[in-house]
Scaffold this active site. Structure first.
Site, mmCIF file in Angstrom:
data_model
loop_
_atom_site.group_PDB
_atom_site.id
_atom_site.type_symbol
_atom_site.label_atom_id
_atom_site.label_comp_id
_atom_site.label_asym_id
_atom_site.label_seq_id
_atom_site.Cartn_x
_atom_site.Cartn_y
_atom_site.Cartn_z
ATOM 1 N N ASP A 92 -4.775 6.738 10.049
ATOM 2 C CA ASP A 92 -4.457 5.399 10.560
ATOM 3 C C ASP A 92 -3.065 5.344 11.175
ATOM 4 O OD1 ASP A 92 -2.793 5.445 8.345
ATOM 5 O OD2 ASP A 92 -3.937 3.964 7.209
ATOM 6 N N SER B 244 0.804 -1.229 0.000
ATOM 7 C CA SER B 244 0.000 0.000 0.000
ATOM 8 C C SER B 244 0.831 1.271 0.000
ATOM 9 C CB SER B 244 -0.930 -0.005 1.222
ATOM 10 O OG SER B 244 -0.185 -0.156 2.422
ATOM 11 N N HIS C 132 -0.090 5.032 6.911
ATOM 12 C CA HIS C 132 0.112 5.392 5.503
ATOM 13 C C HIS C 132 0.431 6.885 5.360
ATOM 14 C CE1 HIS C 132 -2.358 1.665 5.289
ATOM 15 N NE2 HIS C 132 -1.495 1.397 4.319
#
Length: 252
Positions: free
Chosen positions: A224, A75, A227
């Site tokens: 979060d 990601s 990221h």
């Protein structure tokens, strides 16, 4: 035969001869005109074709094949959570490459949630294209899930081996990853060492920590806490470029 009759006969004969002569001249003129017309058309057609050929040859663009840099990761590479994936660090690196007028094209093969095992399973499909520089950024999801470190290392090694087997000339860059301390001191230490060991054992370029100056910095990460934000990705791109830039220069 009366003299008048003879005179009339001679006159008719003469007129007939002149008529035939005029017909012959008429057909001859028509033939000449047609022939000249065909010659002119042929010349025009030939000139047109010659000009078209010359113009085509002049306007044909020069073909240049750019080299490929493929980012193979999770990601972080994919740009999870960003409105525009071009804001992810591979896209930023492409912009930098373009600004430097370098003949490289970036391919983003990041996949959110990807583990080293997942990367291993799809590597053969990815290698169905020509790759000049292969940037490997995987393993973070393994660590966050507490997967066995030996498996992570074996999977990453398998990916490296696959790239070398398919194209020995492809330059490989390995991105290192570190874990937050809540994963346990022993595990985080061993996990960090996996990447440096692989780089050393395979003699490949190494980015010690791809999230340097970003990991754990609240304002550079999304809600979060994992990221990077757009600004965070700019810093990541600079970190990657510190190692990737010299690799590109060695290819020139």
């Amino acid at each position: 035969m009366p003299k008048s009759k003879i005179t009339e006969t001679l006159l008719n004969s003469t007129v007939s001869k002149y008529r035939n002569l005029l017909k012959f001249c008429y057909f001859l003129m028509v033939f000449v005109v047609i022939s000249c017309g065909n010659d002119t058309k042929s010349k025009v057609s030939a000139d047109t074709n010659e000009n078209a050929t010359t113009e085509t040859e002049t306007e044909a663009p020069a073909t240049t094949s750019s080299k490929t840099i493929l980012f193979y990761g999770d990601s972080i590479t994919a740009g999870y959570g960003l409105d525009d994936t071009n804001d992810a660090f591979p896209g930023i690196i492409q912009f930098k490459i373009d600004s430097l007028d370098l003949n490289y094209e970036v391919v983003n093969s990041g996949l959110s949630g990807e583990t080293s095992a997942g990367g291993k399973s799809r590597i053969d499909w990815i290698l169905n294209q020509d790759i000049d520089i292969f940037v490997l950024e995987l393993g973070a999801n393994d660590g966050l899930r507490g997967l066995p470190i030996t498996e992570t290392k074996a999977n990453l090694q398998a990916i490296i081996d696959a790239v070398k087997a398919k194209s020995p000339s492809t330059k490989i860059v390995l991105a290192g990853m570190q874990l937050p301390p809540n994963m346990g001191q022993a595990y985080t230490t061993q996990f960090k060492a996996v990447f440096s060991d692989l780089a050393s054992e395979n003699k490949i370029a190494f980015i010690p920590f791809i999230l340097k100056d970003v990991g754990g910095v609240k304002e550079l990460n999304q809600s979060d806490g994992i990221h990077p934000t757009v600004e965070g990705h700019r810093i990541v791109a600079n970190t990657v470029w510190e190692v990737l830039g010299p690799v590109l220069n060695s290819e020139l």
